[in-house]
Design a protein around this motif. Structure first.
Motif, PDB file in Angstrom:
ATOM      1  N   GLY A 239      43.296  50.047 -77.066  1.00  0.00           N
ATOM      2  CA  GLY A 239      43.980  49.201 -76.108  1.00  0.00           C
ATOM      3  C   GLY A 239      44.241  47.848 -76.720  1.00  0.00           C
ATOM      4  O   GLY A 239      43.735  47.519 -77.807  1.00  0.00           O
ATOM      5  N   VAL A 240      45.032  47.046 -76.038  1.00  0.00           N
ATOM      6  CA  VAL A 240      45.424  45.752 -76.590  1.00  0.00           C
ATOM      7  C   VAL A 240      44.196  44.859 -76.816  1.00  0.00           C
ATOM      8  O   VAL A 240      44.178  44.030 -77.697  1.00  0.00           O
ATOM      9  CB  VAL A 240      46.456  45.081 -75.657  1.00  0.00           C
ATOM     10  N   GLN A 241      43.144  45.107 -76.049  1.00  0.00           N
ATOM     11  CA  GLN A 241      41.976  44.223 -76.209  1.00  0.00           C
ATOM     12  C   GLN A 241      41.365  44.372 -77.583  1.00  0.00           C
ATOM     13  O   GLN A 241      40.744  43.441 -78.099  1.00  0.00           O
ATOM     14  CB  GLN A 241      40.961  44.446 -75.068  1.00  0.00           C
ATOM     15  N   ALA A 267      52.070  41.657 -74.383  1.00  0.00           N
ATOM     16  CA  ALA A 267      51.479  42.801 -73.672  1.00  0.00           C
ATOM     17  C   ALA A 267      50.184  42.378 -72.998  1.00  0.00           C
ATOM     18  O   ALA A 267      49.913  42.719 -71.853  1.00  0.00           O
ATOM     19  CB  ALA A 267      51.207  43.946 -74.636  1.00  0.00           C
ATOM     20  N   ARG A 268      49.397  41.599 -73.723  1.00  0.00           N
ATOM     21  CA  ARG A 268      48.119  41.185 -73.160  1.00  0.00           C
ATOM     22  C   ARG A 268      48.327  40.232 -71.993  1.00  0.00           C
ATOM     23  O   ARG A 268      47.707  40.382 -70.937  1.00  0.00           O
ATOM     24  CB  ARG A 268      47.263  40.515 -74.219  1.00  0.00           C
ATOM     25  N   GLY A 271      49.900  41.932 -69.060  1.00  0.00           N
ATOM     26  CA  GLY A 271      49.117  43.012 -68.466  1.00  0.00           C
ATOM     27  C   GLY A 271      49.793  44.370 -68.567  1.00  0.00           C
ATOM     28  O   GLY A 271      49.540  45.254 -67.768  1.00  0.00           O
ATOM     29  N   ARG A 272      50.672  44.524 -69.533  1.00  0.00           N
ATOM     30  CA  ARG A 272      51.339  45.819 -69.692  1.00  0.00           C
ATOM     31  C   ARG A 272      50.874  46.468 -70.989  1.00  0.00           C
ATOM     32  O   ARG A 272      51.012  45.856 -72.054  1.00  0.00           O
ATOM     33  CB  ARG A 272      52.855  45.643 -69.742  1.00  0.00           C
ATOM     34  N   PRO A 273      50.325  47.665 -70.945  1.00  0.00           N
ATOM     35  CA  PRO A 273      49.927  48.305 -72.202  1.00  0.00           C
ATOM     36  C   PRO A 273      51.141  48.645 -73.057  1.00  0.00           C
ATOM     37  O   PRO A 273      52.245  48.807 -72.542  1.00  0.00           O
ATOM     38  CB  PRO A 273      49.214  49.572 -71.746  1.00  0.00           C
ATOM     39  N   ILE A 274      50.903  48.733 -74.356  1.00  0.00           N
ATOM     40  CA  ILE A 274      51.998  49.085 -75.263  1.00  0.00           C
ATOM     41  C   ILE A 274      52.226  50.589 -75.198  1.00  0.00           C
ATOM     42  O   ILE A 274      51.276  51.362 -75.293  1.00  0.00           O
ATOM     43  CB  ILE A 274      51.656  48.642 -76.704  1.00  0.00           C
ATOM     44  N   GLU A 275      53.462  50.973 -75.032  1.00  0.00           N
ATOM     45  CA  GLU A 275      53.762  52.405 -74.906  1.00  0.00           C
ATOM     46  C   GLU A 275      54.104  52.980 -76.269  1.00  0.00           C
ATOM     47  O   GLU A 275      55.258  53.023 -76.663  1.00  0.00           O
ATOM     48  CB  GLU A 275      54.905  52.612 -73.901  1.00  0.00           C
ATOM     49  N   TRP A 276      53.081  53.432 -76.968  1.00  0.00           N
ATOM     50  CA  TRP A 276      53.291  53.993 -78.305  1.00  0.00           C
ATOM     51  C   TRP A 276      53.985  55.331 -78.213  1.00  0.00           C
ATOM     52  O   TRP A 276      53.880  56.042 -77.222  1.00  0.00           O
ATOM     53  CB  TRP A 276      51.948  54.170 -79.021  1.00  0.00           C
TER      54      TRP A 276
END
Lengths: 375, 982
Positions: A239-241, A267-268, A271-276
């Motif tokens: 995750g981005v964290q 993204a962080r 609050g949107r996760p990266i859509e790999w």
């Protein structure tokens, strides 16, 4: 949720791939020639460097892809820029092009001789480009062409045998016939087995994350990000964290400048996760466990994933077919056979002790059974 | 060998026509129609062919030019510490639906609960579950759930709702709060705060199916309204009068466990309890009984009174005036007197007069303190019928201004509750749509129990915690939070719960609370020492004088739907009744003698007080009685449950103010019409071979092989030219103890939930296309008037010499090196040869695509309800075979765990879904290669045999013979017949 492709649909697709015919649709990406705006045309020419004297060495299009490329490009594509600045003011765009903040970008953009109206025209072009999207690659039709050609040859042979009768030495026709047919069958077989497989698949990711930079360059262990690889089926996409552990501080990359890392920041913050884009894609009815292979069997990541540490853009190096799995299970020695769990295989241990076998491979403990992976 | 039969027709030697046969015939005809001459004369021409051909080429072109879809992999933005992708977490929690309690473990996969398992550490439910508990996970993803608070059916915000409710509640004169029985101490606290905020507000507990009779009886006998704890495990002689304690009565999961422990028979422990069941309808409990007497409710009461008097005479208590019994009660009286302090009399009646006698009888036998516990009482069913009657009367008089209903459905379950409209302002707080909620002005959607905090005290001083396992899916709020909000409290219910536990249950050291709380939450329960009240016994002074009656209607709770609250659950709708094997409908069970007399046959429609209902001739139904299942006939249950069957609650009567499940004033008339019923019964014929073996305890003591000599014989004949199969490592096997299996159906739903088994609907069940991987075969033996019943759970037998494997043309099914009969769905081409060659009929064919298909609009047709699917099991496509896999995904999971921890797999660690939650512990799974494993130990028992073992299929599933503790000469003891037939 797991879905299963029925045998029928597989057959159907096979038939189709044999018969047909490639994606021929596509667009040339040129803006509408009837567009009245003079500036738009000039913007496009500027972008492609068709107007002399404005650029030092590279025009915009030389760094910023306008077409889906086979090779990796650190720089944001034309569409990405267009999309980003679509809703922003011309002032911001001008600022970004003429007075860039990052090191990499300043070094390159500093050589431009663009004035403000040039930049405005480029933006005009980019707005249109954003709507039309990246220029699609021309489809490869060689194989289909070859297939049709062979079909024509076969037709001619048949015609010659029955009607034309031009070739006197009939055995030549026979050989030709068999060769053409054989070749066609080979093409069919290849196309059929490739269905659902994607060896060499190397899609562009939403963020140009480079394993080469992070693994080879910075020496980060695979497990630093893929944390669950040793105790779950899934290796886990971080995750981005996890990115944030370093990128809270590191904001500019050696190759990519600020643009790519900025996406992680956004993204962080958004609050949107990266859509790999998923590269290694097993069929839904295959249950594969990373923990079994990595932790228990001690298989190196590279055995299946190849030299990830050299890849800027991840490519699937193995075909991930069942044959590939099975072959490995037949050949690979079980390193962990002395562990407590494997004590249950008494007969195999006995054989090993008696010297009946010199090593234990995965298939000896059921590694090739259907229900190991399919349930 | 005792003759076993599956239906009345078969008993009479005829071929069983069965509704399914007709349906099957219709279907075959339909198929044949396609092939008959019409097809040849069909108007399809060469041009049509060319059109079709052209079309398919065009389609092929379009499809082939499609690119492979791009799949995305979206990780968490910030991964929660406890979530590991691809791995399940288990949370201890509590199931309580207002009527049934169970301590559970919730399997949560990637943030969504997908399966309920039993909590093995629980001192109350001992790791068992019931079919309802298993199916409850599907209700979380039910489309009939309310998604937003509503005022007059318009979605509004919570603030707006609260404003209106508080305004109304503070202005009205009389406010009544109706809830189901609340066993949660913290919820009582919340309700207390609500009642305090609105002085004059009343709280009434309402049970859809009450047990107020027992409470009233104990008030009369001991001066305290309670339901004692029942210890079936210490009872050697059990007399049950119409109490379906293994099915739906009070706490069936707990009772099943205790009861089954007394039915474990081995050569080292050749004894078991004797169970006498006196009942009118054929309940699942009756099928387990050693002696079963089908009698009318009146006869049952006379028997009770007679036994009471005889025991009173023998023990020196005053006897009561009662008419003489119709049946002989000497044997029962003797049995009870012989087992003083080790016997147990229970009754399912809600008539306090009956319960007083039952209580008195138990007291005289010295059972209180032994098999009956007054310290640890059952806290369920606290509803007070008499109080509720008063409330309904005042409602009718328009005296109730504000009515707050929580998770109850009186409009459905209480005839004449139409007075609801007379309340000035109605609020409904509950999880899903129902008749009552639809009639209320304000709807406040409640969390599902898997989304909410909670606690429970099912048994005195035995507490259990409930924790949320998923973030609320919809805009819902716990009803306790609603009550607190309306009471003007600022604290949330979660905080209240914690502080209540801290103040009342936590050990005194306050600094250690956090650790203690986490530990308690993790194990899910807490045991405290109960108080020890000294209760004075007053002998009863009632005289039973049951009136003569014509035809009695018995209303019972079915094992599947209970009282109708699960009507919208497709798993439970498709669950066949354990005895009649009917699903998707209720029906009127008529005794064979009555049916013959009135000329009734299966599926004929009769009217019951003018309401049409199909008939089913039920062997073992008492003459002069008819039975009807409650829970059907819902009108606002949702897409699955609406308008199935008829509502039996309209026939509920009252005795001494308590609701009574027997109605003597019914009029039954034949109509000449028919109505198709879906039965799973004749799907799986075994052609009368010796497949269920039984003996009596007496015989078993003499010879442990009793009833199972055929096994010894066949074992001797097992000779083959081929070398035997040897499995290195694991050889998985399962043993079913037929003596412990009660036929409760829990395993069917557990398997359905675990393995994504499709629901097919009534029509397809009639076409014999039910998909259940495990079925429970039910066989009758003896006379149709009072037959014995044998249950036999049948799954894939995982034969080591499997007939299905060598007929598969594509090797889609084959044997694994662990003895599993495996199916590779992707390889299967659907020839169905394996089905035809399987002697056990356990393979299932996917005739249709059951997922995302509007024709099967059940739980796999919406994105919401598909969330309940198990991601570890493939969802099968149309055209492939499926069957029991011994839950290979669970085997793999446990093996993985052991490997990661670098240890050997322990016995009992791997448990398929059916084994894990079996409340009776009748199923044992393990490694047959391991000599010390439980399953190997059971397989070595003399009682062990294999199904159709004479075929030399070498199954991995074993069965232990059924042993009946029937005295000689009773219907359950076939000694004489055996000799005669043998």
């Amino acid at each position: 949720m797991r879905n299963l492709t029925s045998p029928f649909s597989t057959l159907f697709m096979l038939a189709i791939s044999v018969l047909m015919i490639s994606p021929l649709s596509g667009q040339n990406g040129d803006p509408d020639p009837d567009h009245p705006a003079e500036g738009l045309m000039r913007g496009e020419r500027l972008f492609y460097g068709l107007i002399d004297g404005k650029f030092g060495s590279n025009a915009c299009a030389e760094c910023h892809n306008t077409m889906e490329a086979d090779t990796f490009n650190w720089n944001p594509s034309a569409w990405e820029i267009a999309h980003k600045y679509k809703t922003r003011s011309i002032g911001e765009f001008r600022e970004a092009v003429l007075n860039p903040t990052g090191r990499t970008m300043s070094a390159m953009h500093g050589t431009f001789g663009l004035n403000e109206s040039d930049v405005t025209m480029i933006k005009l072009y980019l707005d249109v480009f954003e709507e039309e999207g990246m220029i699609k690659k021309k489809p490869v039709i060689n194989k289909i062409f070859l297939f049709l050609l062979l079909g024509a040859v076969l037709t001619w042979i048949v015609l010659d045998i029955f009607f034309l009768k031009r070739v006197k030495r009939r055995y030549i026709l026979g050989i030709l016939f068999l060769a053409a047919l054989g070749w066609q069958v080979k093409l069919l077989y290849e196309a059929g087995t490739a269905l659902g497989r994607q060896e060499g698949y190397e899609p562009d990711q939403p963020v140009k994350f480079s394993h080469a930079v992070h693994v080879a360059g910075n020496g980060i262990d695979c497990r630093y990000c893929h944390t669950t690889v040793e105790h779950s089926k899934s290796a886990g996409i971080p995750g981005v964290q996890v990115c944030w552990n370093c990128h809270a501080i590191v904001r500019e990359g050696t190759h990519s400048g600020r643009h790519q890392i900025q996406m992680v920041v956004e993204a962080r913050e958004g609050g949107r996760p990266i859509e790999w884009i998923r590269v290694h894609n097993l069929q839904d009815h295959v249950f594969f466990s990373h923990a079994q292979h990595v932790k228990v069997a001690g298989i190196d990541c590279a055995s299946c994933h190849g030299a990830i540490e050299k890849m800027d853009r991840v490519r699937q190096v193995s075909d991930l077919s069942m044959g590939w799995c099975i072959n490995c299970h037949r050949d690979t020695e079980v390193q962990a056979f002395d562990q407590a769990f494997y004590a249950v295989y008494e007969a195999t241990h006995k054989k090993l002790k008696n010297g009946e076998i010199d090593r234990v491979t995965a298939d000896m403990t059921g590694g090739t059974e259907c229900s190991r992976c399919h349930y | 060998m005792e003759k076993h039969w599956r239906s009345i027709e078969e008993f009479h030697g005829g071929k069983d026509p069965g509704p399914e046969t007709e349906a099957g015939q219709e279907h075959r005809n339909a198929v044949l129609d396609l092939l008959d001459s019409r097809a040849v004369d069909s108007p399809a021409t060469r041009r049509d062919f060319l059109k079709l051909f052209g079309f398919s080429i065009a389609t092929a072109t379009v499809v082939s030019s499609c690119e492979k879809p791009v799949q995305k992999a979206i990780p968490y933005l910030i991964r929660p510490e406890e979530v590991t992708p691809g791995q399940a977490s288990y949370y201890a929690s509590t199931f309580y639906d207002g009527s049934e309690y169970c301590s559970v473990l919730v399997k949560v996969r990637d943030g969504r609960p997908i399966k309920i398992e039993g909590n093995h550490r629980s001192p109350v439910s001992h790791g068992g579950t019931s079919a309802r508990v298993q199916a409850s996970v599907l209700n979380l993803y039910d489309e009939a759930r309310y998604r937003d608070p509503m005022i007059s059916r318009e979605p509004v915000s919570w603030e707006e709702t609260d404003r209106l409710v508080r305004e109304k509640l503070s202005s009205g004169r009389r406010t009544v709060l109706v809830t189901p029985t609340v066993i949660s101490p913290s919820t009582r606290e919340a309700i207390g705060l609500f009642l305090k905020a609105y002085p004059g507000a009343e709280w009434i507990q309402y049970d859809e199916t009450p047990a107020s009779g027992i409470r009233e009886a104990h008030r009369i006998l001991f001066g305290r309204s309670l339901i004692p704890g029942f210890h079936f495990d210490t009872a050697d002689y059990i007399l049950s009068l119409d109490a379906d304690f293994l099915g739906t009565w009070l706490a069936p999961v707990e009772f099943t466990r205790d009861y089954a422990s007394t039915r474990e028979v081995s050569s080292t422990r050749p004894r078991m309890s004797r169970h006498v069941q006196v009942e009118s309808g054929f309940s699942v409990t009756g099928t387990s009984a050693d002696i079963r007497l089908p009698v009318t409710p009146r006869e049952s009461q006379l028997m009770l009174a007679a036994i009471y008097n005889r025991v009173a005479d023998a023990t020196g208590y005053p006897s009561l005036l009662a008419p003489p019994p119709v049946h002989d009660v000497e044997a029962m009286t003797a049995g009870l007197l012989e087992h003083r302090g080790r016997s147990l009399v229970v009754s399912g009646s809600n008539d306090p007069d009956v319960q007083v006698l039952v209580g008195g009888l138990n007291y005289m036998l010295g059972n209180y303190g032994q098999t009956l516990d007054l310290d640890r009482c059952i806290m369920l069913k606290q509803g007070d019928d008499a109080k509720f009657v008063d409330f309904v009367a005042s409602l009718e008089n328009g005296e109730v201004d504000n009515l707050v209903l929580v998770n109850v459905n009186p409009l459905y379950s209480l005839g004449g509750f139409d007075a609801l409209g007379k309340a000035g302002f109605t609020v409904y707080a509950g999880t899903a749509m129902n008749e009552t909620a639809e009639a209320c002005r304000v709807v406040c959607p409640d969390h599902h129990y898997l989304e909410a905090w909670g606690d429970a005290e099912p048994v005195t001083a035995s507490y259990s915690l409930q924790q949320p396992c998923i973030r609320p899916i919809f805009n819902t709020r716990a009803f306790q939070d609603s009550l607190l909000a309306w009471a003007g409290e600022t604290q949330s219910y979660g905080d209240l719960l914690r502080s209540w536990w801290k103040e009342n249950l936590a050990p005194s050291a306050p600094e250690g609370f956090e650790a203690w709380w986490k530990h308690t939450l993790q194990q899910g329960y807490l045991e405290k020492e109960p108080g020890h009240p000294v209760l004075e016994y007053t002998p009863p002074r009632v005289a039973l004088e049951p009136a003569e009656s014509g035809l009695s209607l018995i209303l019972y709770q079915p094992v599947s739907l209970n009282d109708g609250r699960y009507a919208n659950n497709p798993w439970l709708q498709e669950l066949p009744d354990p005895v009649s094997k009917v699903c998707w409908d209720n029906y009127l069970a008529v005794s064979p003698a009555d049916a013959e007399e009135k000329g009734l046959r299966d599926e004929m429609v009769v009217t019951l007080d003018g309401i049409a209902v199909p008939v089913l001739v039920q062997p073992g139904q008492a003459r002069g009685t008819v039975s009807l299942a409650l829970g059907y006939g819902r009108t606002r249950a949702g897409k699955v449950g609406d308008h199935l069957g008829i509502n039996g609650f309209r026939w509920i009567t009252r005795r001494n103010g308590h609701r009574c499940y027997v109605n003597d004033r019914i009029r039954m008339e034949a109509t000449g019409e028919t109505y198709p019923l879906a039965r799973t019964q004749t799907h799986h014929t075994m052609e009368g071979r010796p497949i269920v073996r039984e003996t009596t305890l007496e015989e078993y003591r003499k010879d442990p092989c009793a009833g199972n000599h055929f096994h010894v014989e066949t074992e001797a004949h097992h000779q083959t030219l081929y070398p035997g199969v040897k499995f290195d490592g694991f050889h998985w096997g399962l043993v079913v103890d037929l003596n412990k299996c009660t036929g409760c159906n829990n395993c069917i739903v557990a398997c359905t939930a675990e393995n994504n088994v499709a629901t097919v609907g009534k029509e397809e069940v009639r076409n014999r296309r039910i998909m259940h991987w495990i079925r429970i075969d039910r066989y009758y033996s003896g006379e149709p008037g009072n037959p014995q019943v044998l249950h036999q759970p049948v799954i894939c037998q995982h034969c080591d010499n499997a007939p299905c494997e060598n007929v598969c043309p594509v090797s889609a099914t084959m044997h694994s090196n662990e003895g599993l009969n495996q199916v590779a769905y992707a390889r299967c081409i659907g020839t169905k040869y394996c089905i035809n060659n399987c002697p056990y009929r356990v393979r299932r064919f996917n005739w249709f695509k059951y997922v995302k298909n509007d024709r099967f609009d059940f739980n796999q047709n919406s994105d919401l309800s598909r969330l309940a699917l198990n991601p570890d099991v493939t969802v099968r496509e149309r055209g492939v075979i499926e069957k029991c896999s011994f839950c290979v995904q669970r085997i793999q999971e446990k093996k993985m765990e052991a490997k990661l921890e670098n240890r050997a797999l322990t016995d009992g660690e791997v448990q398929p879904a059916c084994v894990q939650s079996c409340p009776a512990g009748a199923l044992v799974f393990g490694n047959l290669n391991d000599e010390g494993s439980e399953v190997s130990r059971l397989k070595k028992q003399e009682r062990n045999y294999h199904l159709l073992e004479e075929l030399h299929t070498l199954p991995s599933v074993g069965y232990l013979t059924r042993v009946r503790n029937s005295p000689p000469g009773s219907p359950g003891n076939h000694e004489e017949q055996n000799e005669h037939n043998g």
